[in-house]
Design a protein around this motif. Structure first.
Motif, PDB file in Angstrom:
ATOM      1  N   VAL A  22       4.714  -4.580   4.236  1.00 18.58           N
ATOM      2  CA  VAL A  22       5.504  -4.550   2.947  1.00 18.58           C
ATOM      3  C   VAL A  22       4.673  -2.994   1.743  1.00 18.58           C
ATOM      4  CG1 VAL A  22       7.083  -5.628   1.333  1.00 18.58           C
ATOM      5  CG2 VAL A  22       6.252  -6.499   3.074  1.00 18.58           C
ATOM      6  N   LEU A  23       5.921  -2.187   1.487  1.00 18.05           N
ATOM      7  CA  LEU A  23       5.415  -1.580   1.380  1.00 18.05           C
ATOM      8  C   LEU A  23       6.688  -1.162  -0.064  1.00 18.05           C
ATOM      9  CD1 LEU A  23       4.868   2.559   3.112  1.00 18.05           C
ATOM     10  CD2 LEU A  23       3.544   1.238   1.741  1.00 18.05           C
ATOM     11  N   GLU A  24       6.350  -1.417  -0.794  1.00 15.95           N
ATOM     12  CA  GLU A  24       7.192  -1.687  -2.817  1.00 15.95           C
ATOM     13  C   GLU A  24       7.167  -0.043  -2.856  1.00 15.95           C
ATOM     14  OE1 GLU A  24       5.738  -2.749  -5.828  1.00 15.95           O
ATOM     15  OE2 GLU A  24       7.569  -3.726  -6.055  1.00 15.95           O
ATOM     16  N   ILE A  25       8.020   0.378  -2.467  1.00 17.81           N
ATOM     17  CA  ILE A  25       8.691   2.433  -2.705  1.00 17.81           C
ATOM     18  C   ILE A  25       8.526   2.491  -5.055  1.00 17.81           C
ATOM     19  CG2 ILE A  25       8.901   2.588  -1.013  1.00 17.81           C
ATOM     20  CD1 ILE A  25      11.967   2.660  -1.461  1.00 17.81           C
ATOM     21  N   GLN A  26       9.441   1.279  -4.858  1.00 18.14           N
ATOM     22  CA  GLN A  26      10.046   1.364  -6.852  1.00 18.14           C
ATOM     23  C   GLN A  26       9.932   0.255  -6.897  1.00 18.14           C
ATOM     24  OE1 GLN A  26      13.557   4.138  -6.271  1.00 18.14           O
ATOM     25  NE2 GLN A  26      14.501   2.450  -5.167  1.00 18.14           N
ATOM     26  N   ARG A  27      10.350  -0.082  -8.238  1.00 17.55           N
ATOM     27  CA  ARG A  27      10.805  -1.662  -8.733  1.00 17.55           C
ATOM     28  C   ARG A  27      12.148  -1.175  -9.802  1.00 17.55           C
ATOM     29  NH1 ARG A  27       4.842  -4.472 -10.701  1.00 17.55           N
ATOM     30  NH2 ARG A  27       4.274  -4.957  -8.283  1.00 17.55           N
ATOM     31  N   GLY A  28      13.125  -2.073 -10.030  1.00 17.41           N
ATOM     32  CA  GLY A  28      14.034  -1.714 -10.981  1.00 17.41           C
ATOM     33  C   GLY A  28      15.240  -0.878 -10.331  1.00 17.41           C
ATOM     34  N   CYS A  29      16.504  -0.341 -10.488  1.00 14.95           N
ATOM     35  CA  CYS A  29      17.146  -0.100  -9.797  1.00 14.95           C
ATOM     36  C   CYS A  29      18.021   1.055 -11.406  1.00 14.95           C
ATOM     37  CB  CYS A  29      18.217  -1.557  -9.451  1.00 14.95           C
ATOM     38  SG  CYS A  29      19.680  -1.010  -8.901  1.00 14.95           S
ATOM     39  N   ILE A  30      18.479   1.796 -10.884  1.00 17.40           N
ATOM     40  CA  ILE A  30      19.592   3.031 -12.132  1.00 17.40           C
ATOM     41  C   ILE A  30      20.910   2.100 -12.234  1.00 17.40           C
ATOM     42  CG2 ILE A  30      18.346   4.512 -11.820  1.00 17.40           C
ATOM     43  CD1 ILE A  30      20.386   5.773  -9.661  1.00 17.40           C
ATOM     44  N   ARG A  31      21.454   1.181 -11.366  1.00 12.83           N
ATOM     45  CA  ARG A  31      22.913   1.223 -10.410  1.00 12.83           C
ATOM     46  C   ARG A  31      23.755   0.615 -11.976  1.00 12.83           C
ATOM     47  NH1 ARG A  31      25.088   5.195  -7.297  1.00 12.83           N
ATOM     48  NH2 ARG A  31      22.873   6.019  -7.187  1.00 12.83           N
ATOM     49  N   LEU A  83      17.128  -7.267 -14.828  1.00 10.27           N
ATOM     50  CA  LEU A  83      15.632  -7.974 -15.308  1.00 10.27           C
ATOM     51  C   LEU A  83      14.857  -6.822 -15.941  1.00 10.27           C
ATOM     52  CD1 LEU A  83      15.536 -11.378 -14.096  1.00 10.27           C
ATOM     53  CD2 LEU A  83      16.178 -10.812 -16.804  1.00 10.27           C
ATOM     54  N   TYR A  84      14.646  -6.303 -14.100  1.00 16.17           N
ATOM     55  CA  TYR A  84      13.646  -4.911 -14.191  1.00 16.17           C
ATOM     56  C   TYR A  84      13.702  -3.493 -13.845  1.00 16.17           C
ATOM     57  CZ  TYR A  84      12.385  -9.286 -10.338  1.00 16.17           C
ATOM     58  OH  TYR A  84      13.024  -9.937 -10.501  1.00 16.17           O
ATOM     59  N   ARG A  85      14.319  -3.130 -15.463  1.00 20.27           N
ATOM     60  CA  ARG A  85      14.301  -2.545 -16.185  1.00 20.27           C
ATOM     61  C   ARG A  85      13.446  -2.233 -16.983  1.00 20.27           C
ATOM     62  NH1 ARG A  85      20.719  -0.556 -17.472  1.00 20.27           N
ATOM     63  NH2 ARG A  85      21.370  -0.390 -15.869  1.00 20.27           N
ATOM     64  N   PRO A  86      13.017  -0.960 -16.351  1.00 16.21           N
ATOM     65  CA  PRO A  86      13.760   0.217 -16.868  1.00 16.21           C
ATOM     66  C   PRO A  86      13.430   0.959 -14.873  1.00 16.21           C
ATOM     67  CG  PRO A  86      12.300   1.317 -17.502  1.00 16.21           C
ATOM     68  CD  PRO A  86      11.596  -0.184 -17.731  1.00 16.21           C
ATOM     69  N   VAL A  87      13.924   1.896 -13.971  1.00 14.58           N
ATOM     70  CA  VAL A  87      13.412   1.923 -12.275  1.00 14.58           C
ATOM     71  C   VAL A  87      11.861   3.056 -12.664  1.00 14.58           C
ATOM     72  CG1 VAL A  87      13.940   3.859 -10.804  1.00 14.58           C
ATOM     73  CG2 VAL A  87      15.725   2.466 -11.473  1.00 14.58           C
ATOM     74  N   ARG A  88      10.855   2.431 -11.797  1.00 14.42           N
ATOM     75  CA  ARG A  88       9.928   3.111 -12.074  1.00 14.42           C
ATOM     76  C   ARG A  88       9.676   3.485  -9.824  1.00 14.42           C
ATOM     77  NH1 ARG A  88       7.534  -2.047 -13.942  1.00 14.42           N
ATOM     78  NH2 ARG A  88       9.533  -2.229 -13.197  1.00 14.42           N
ATOM     79  N   GLU A  89       9.296   4.471  -9.760  1.00 12.75           N
ATOM     80  CA  GLU A  89       8.871   4.823  -8.653  1.00 12.75           C
ATOM     81  C   GLU A  89       7.488   4.831  -8.516  1.00 12.75           C
ATOM     82  OE1 GLU A  89      11.547   8.769  -7.289  1.00 12.75           O
ATOM     83  OE2 GLU A  89      12.812   8.012  -7.867  1.00 12.75           O
ATOM     84  N   ARG A  90       6.869   4.874  -7.502  1.00 14.00           N
ATOM     85  CA  ARG A  90       5.239   5.200  -7.083  1.00 14.00           C
ATOM     86  C   ARG A  90       5.266   6.311  -6.181  1.00 14.00           C
ATOM     87  NH1 ARG A  90       3.973  -1.060  -5.007  1.00 14.00           N
ATOM     88  NH2 ARG A  90       3.010  -0.833  -6.926  1.00 14.00           N
ATOM     89  N   ASP A  91       4.823   6.913  -6.632  1.00 17.64           N
ATOM     90  CA  ASP A  91       4.284   8.178  -6.133  1.00 17.64           C
ATOM     91  C   ASP A  91       4.095   8.180  -4.361  1.00 17.64           C
ATOM     92  OD1 ASP A  91       2.784  11.065  -6.471  1.00 17.64           O
ATOM     93  OD2 ASP A  91       1.798   9.927  -5.323  1.00 17.64           O
ATOM     94  N   VAL A  92       4.868   9.308  -3.432  1.00 23.62           N
ATOM     95  CA  VAL A  92       4.772   9.515  -2.321  1.00 23.62           C
ATOM     96  C   VAL A  92       4.289   9.226  -1.679  1.00 23.62           C
ATOM     97  CG1 VAL A  92       5.841  11.750  -1.989  1.00 23.62           C
ATOM     98  CG2 VAL A  92       6.495   9.732  -0.627  1.00 23.62           C
ATOM     99  N   ASP A  93       2.590  10.401  -2.243  1.00 27.13           N
ATOM    100  CA  ASP A  93       1.538  10.290  -1.745  1.00 27.13           C
ATOM    101  C   ASP A  93       0.695   9.624  -1.732  1.00 27.13           C
ATOM    102  OD1 ASP A  93       1.799  13.092  -0.709  1.00 27.13           O
ATOM    103  OD2 ASP A  93       1.227  13.786  -2.819  1.00 27.13           O
ATOM    104  N   VAL A  94       0.762   8.477  -2.668  1.00 25.24           N
ATOM    105  CA  VAL A  94       0.016   6.834  -2.926  1.00 25.24           C
ATOM    106  C   VAL A  94       0.633   6.687  -1.928  1.00 25.24           C
ATOM    107  CG1 VAL A  94      -0.332   5.013  -4.379  1.00 25.24           C
ATOM    108  CG2 VAL A  94      -0.458   7.257  -5.025  1.00 25.24           C
ATOM    109  N   LEU A  95       2.456   6.581  -1.282  1.00 20.17           N
ATOM    110  CA  LEU A  95       2.577   5.787  -0.127  1.00 20.17           C
ATOM    111  C   LEU A  95       2.555   5.843   1.231  1.00 20.17           C
ATOM    112  CD1 LEU A  95       6.504   5.134  -1.858  1.00 20.17           C
ATOM    113  CD2 LEU A  95       4.760   2.901  -2.008  1.00 20.17           C
ATOM    114  N   LYS A  96       2.024   7.149   0.873  1.00 16.50           N
ATOM    115  CA  LYS A  96       1.582   7.386   2.435  1.00 16.50           C
ATOM    116  C   LYS A  96       0.206   7.005   2.146  1.00 16.50           C
ATOM    117  CE  LYS A  96       4.330  11.684   2.134  1.00 16.50           C
ATOM    118  NZ  LYS A  96       4.177  13.164   2.119  1.00 16.50           N
ATOM    119  N   LYS A  97      -0.172   7.419   1.705  1.00 15.73           N
ATOM    120  CA  LYS A  97      -1.799   7.028   1.500  1.00 15.73           C
ATOM    121  C   LYS A  97      -1.880   4.853   2.310  1.00 15.73           C
ATOM    122  CE  LYS A  97      -5.318   6.499  -1.082  1.00 15.73           C
ATOM    123  NZ  LYS A  97      -5.358   5.477  -2.632  1.00 15.73           N
TER     124      LYS A  97
END
Lengths: 622, 250
Positions: A263-272, A282-296
């Protein structure tokens, strides 16, 4: 050399799936107990296969074990077969790693993911031989700490916990454990530790408060029993999710579990900002995980686990800004290595269909839409920004691409719902089927048909949502609505292409009571447990009649929690918890909902929900 | 290239069933970075086959699986890489290259040797050595085998190639958590394990207990597979049982 198991061969050979209880999985952590100061047992109060599929425990397990002075182990609910044997023989519940009793640990941390696990929490405590009520625990008893989404309204189960950790675990656990160590070194008491813990951000100590009620049963306020206990508890949150702990060597179970993949968690929160959705607030604000970090991470974790499948985890994954780049990388990396990619539910458009075509067998896979409501009017009320046009265009595109199966998810019992909205569910299902017949010429139809699976669940108002003020339907109303839905579908031209599934009503009503409950419910939960209720989220184990008798015998009116209209100025049991989003904002959204007005998402226009006080995430992006 | 892997499975791993052991090895092979061959088709899978499934609760010092690989550096490297990704209770004992013509592991199996030990110490059977010899000397050992539809009488005798009391072998699976070695004698048995004539050691044990008029508690014995054999014809033209690993070379 053999590790000594807590259960005899005879017991393990009798129970279903003994592998649930033996530990020793790849990447599980063994330490020498003499070398650590703190022993922490992490618990998911459901069976192993469910608990092992949970990312949160993997994160905390890995983080705790990265600390030399801590040994973190795991425990899950023994299934009913072993439960009975343990009770008959008086065997204490044990941690999987050391196979030692949980009661020998300093901490028992329980993640509370859904309300229907509350009796399982009592099972864990009971089998561990830890006193059920926090007030009855003495100096040497394990400290019981709760976390997870249900801890945002901890009151129904507050009596059973010494502490709750509100929010994301990465931030304050080190301080909490240091505080514990220091207190122990100084010969401090349990009470002294709890007093110090109450000063740590995000930590809530239920023993330090008493809930007070008005004559009508609603909350009047909270009396503090320890003067330094804080008035409110603000949730903890990790602002830089690219630079925080991530479990690069997750535990790989022997037996097949529910989420049997990386499981790769790509971001927390939701803008919708869907108004029924608790996670979205509950999980605001949205925070994205860096894509290069995720690839690694993906490469490293695949090497460390040997998994043949990887999945992405987040709310509304299509909103992740680098989704395209990440998926293209994963497809390139995984294809040559025979690794599958399991896609999250994506917004259906040309891009997602292209990706889906690359990673799944189009003939076997299905498309998923979650309109949640049958009419545009009601979709505006719930702020679900999905229009009929978008759904039909997406379906047409998919049918052209070869898909023939569509899943649709709806909710019944939403605020302001009318018969027309309910009939809209059948209408929309029918229109999608019609799109298939219009788009795909006869000679190109695989098996000649399209399959629409329409499912409804019942709406349950949850704390910290704009619908926390909403009235919840009765069981009878729910069943009537499901019947109307079915009738509506049956009357459609393409009804033969539509299959309808609905959710149980009994369990939804109980979930609704527990979700917006107060401390008065603790005795009902305990009574239900004592009368044998366990694994309530498992339909074969759920006994509604027993629960009903418990409410009656405890003198608790169920309607007070469900069908009662709540005033705008009512104090809710969870108001002392601050999830970042303000009650004023939720009320504003509730009023907009009643007027059928929508709100734009966080990326298009800030609505001033209050989560920008955390100083990061989507609130400060441009 | 065909590869035969021999492994031991003991301790807590005896509670992991055959299918889960397969899944375990599929992941282990990925972790070890082995260049395994995949089947063709829409959902390719690793080319892998196991010799003889081991029942839950049994331990083994002689399990086998065959895989096909595109390339290897050396069998030693592969053994090391695999052992680095194992868990307590599974050890890779040998890795051998098979001739391309060799039969797959399952089809090769002819016999298996087991020990049966009494977990609490000595078997509660007086004069067990003599009784076992007398039991084995019988002309036939008929047991009733229950199938889903009917019951069937079956003679075990032709499928029992050897049966005797033996000294404990002190294999890893016999060493308990305190590091104590087992000292009590065990029953040694060599039986037919081919797909057509497979004999479960527990059937022989049950028949022996019935012969002795002794009833043992369920799960009071530990059965350990020592080795899995294939049948070859040696240079002298004689049939002979040899461990499956001897079909391969370094």
């Amino acid at each position: 050399m053999k590790r000594k198991l807590a259960l005899s061969d005879e017991i393990l050979m009798q129970v279903e799936k003994p592998a649930r209880y033996i530990g020793n999985e790849v990447n599980s952590v063994m330490k020498n107990k003499e070398d650590v100061d703190i022993r922490f047992c992490m618990c998911f109060p459901d069976i192993y296969e469910i608990g092992m599929s949970h990312l949160g425990i993997q994160i905390l397990y890995s983080m705790f074990n990265s600390w030399d002075d801590v040994w973190c182990e795991r425990v899950y609910s023994p299934w009913v077969d072993l439960d009975k044997i343990m009770r008959d023989k008086g065997i204490a519940l044990f941690a999987l790693e050391s196979q030692e009793p949980v009661k020998n640990m300093d901490f028992l941390g329980i993640t509370i993911q859904y309300e229907m696990c509350y009796t399982n929490i009592l099972q864990i405590l009971d089998l561990s031989q830890i006193p059920l009520y926090a007030k009855d625990r003495s100096e040497n008893d394990t400290i019981v700490i709760g976390g997870g989404p249900c801890s945002y309204n901890p009151e129904p189960i507050a009596d059973f916990f010494d502490l709750f950790y509100i929010g994301e675990g990465e931030t304050q656990y080190r301080l909490l454990l240091d505080t514990y160590n220091e207190n122990k070194r100084n010969g401090g008491t349990r009470r002294e530790f709890l007093e110090k813990a109450a000063q740590i951000p995000g930590i809530y100590v239920p023993l330090f408060y008493e809930e007070e009620y008005k004559p009508d049963g609603t909350v009047k306020g909270r009396k503090k029993l320890y003067d330094k206990a804080p008035d409110t508890v603000l949730k903890e949150i990790v602002m830089d999710v690219s630079d925080t702990h991530y479990p690069l060597k997750p535990i790989v179970p022997f037996i097949q579990v529910t989420q049997d993949r990386l499981v790769l968690e790509i971001q927390r929160g939701c803008i919708r900002g869907c108004r029924f959705c608790q996670a979205g607030q509950l999980y605001r604000p949205v925070r994205e995980r860096d894509v290069d970090v995720l690839k690694k991470y993906a490469v490293e974790m695949l090497n460390n686990t040997g998994y043949d499948e990887v999945s992405l985890s987040s709310l509304s994954s299509s909103d992740y800004s680098k989704l395209n780049e990440l998926l293209e990388f994963l497809i390139g990396y995984c294809n040559s290595r025979y690794i599958n990619i399991s896609l999250p539910s994506l917004r259906i458009d040309a891009f997602s269909l292209d990706v889906m075509g690359k990673v799944q067998d189009v003939k076997k896979s299905s498309l998923t839409f979650a309109p949640e409501a049958g009419s545009q009017r009601l979709r505006d009320v719930i702020n679900k920004g999905l229009t009929e046009e978008v759904i039909l265009d997406g379906a047409a595109l998919a049918f052209k691409g070869g898909w023939t199966r569509v899943k649709l998810y709806f909710m019944l019992g939403l605020p302001t719902e009318t018969e027309e909205d309910i009939l809209g569910i059948g209408d929309l299902s029918n229109k999608i089927a019609a799109v298939f017949f219009d788009t795909v010429p006869k000679e190109k139809r695989v098996n000649g048909k399209v399959q629409i699976v329409t499912s409804t669940s019942f709406f349950i108002p949850k704390p910290f949502t704009p619908f926390q003020w909403a009235r919840m339907c009765t069981k009878e109303e729910f069943i009537e609505k499901a019947y109307q839905t079915k009738k509506g579908i049956m009357s459609q031209l393409n009804q033969k292409s539509i299959k309808y599934n609905w959710h149980e009503a009994d369990v939804s009503v109980l979930e609704g009571i527990l979700a917006r409950g107060d401390r008065k419910l603790a005795k009902v939960i305990l009574t239900a447990y004592k009368r044998g209720c366990l694994f309530d989220s498992w339909s074969e184990c759920f006994h509604n009649d027993v629960w009903l008798s418990c409410f009656e015998d405890c003198g608790i009116d169920m309607d007070f929690y469900t069908t009662r209209e709540r005033n705008e100025d009512e104090i809710f049991p969870w108001d002392f918890i601050d999830c970042g989003v303000t009650k004023e904002f939720l009320l504003k959204e509730w009023k907009k909902a009643m007027n059928g007005e929508t709100s734009p998402n966080c990326k298009s226009q800030c609505q001033g929900c209050g989560a920008n006080r955390f100083g990061g995430g989507v609130c400060f992006e441009r | 290239m065909k590869i035969r892997i021999k492994f031991a499975k003991y301790g807590t791993l005896k509670f992991i069933g055959h299918l889960d052991v397969m899944r375990f090895f599929q992941k282990a092979i990925r972790r070890a970075g082995i260049d395994i061959k995949y089947s063709e088709g829409f959902s390719p899978h690793q080319i892998m086959s196991f010799a003889a499934p081991l029942g839950v609760g049994m331990e083994s010092m002689g399990e086998y699986l065959d895989i096909e690989v595109n390339s290897i550096t050396s069998v030693e490297d592969m053994k090391t890489a695999l052992n680095e990704t194992m868990v307590d209770g599974i050890d890779v004992l040998s890795v051998k290259i098979l001739p391309d013509s060799s039969k797959n592991a399952m089809a090769s199996v002819a016999a298996a040797a087991y020990t049966i030990s009494y977990k609490e110490g000595n078997f509660p059977i007086d004069d067990i050595q003599q009784k076992l010899a007398d039991f084995y000397a019988k002309e036939s050992i008929v047991v009733t085998k229950k199938t889903k539809k009917s019951t069937m009488d079956m003679d075990l005798k032709p499928g029992i190639f050897e049966l005797k009391m033996d000294k404990p072998l002190n294999i890893p699976s016999d060493i308990d958590s305190d590091g104590d070695k087992q000292i009590t004698p065990v029953i040694y048995i060599l039986v037919d394990a081919s797909s057509s004539g497979n004999i479960k050691p527990s059937m022989v044990l049950d028949a022996f207990c019935a012969y002795c008029n002794v009833e043992l508690e369920p799960y009071s014995c530990q059965i350990t597979r020592l080795e899995t054999y294939t049948r070859i014809i040696d240079a002298q033209g004689e049939e002979k049982l040899v461990p499956l690993e001897e079909a391969g070379h370094e």
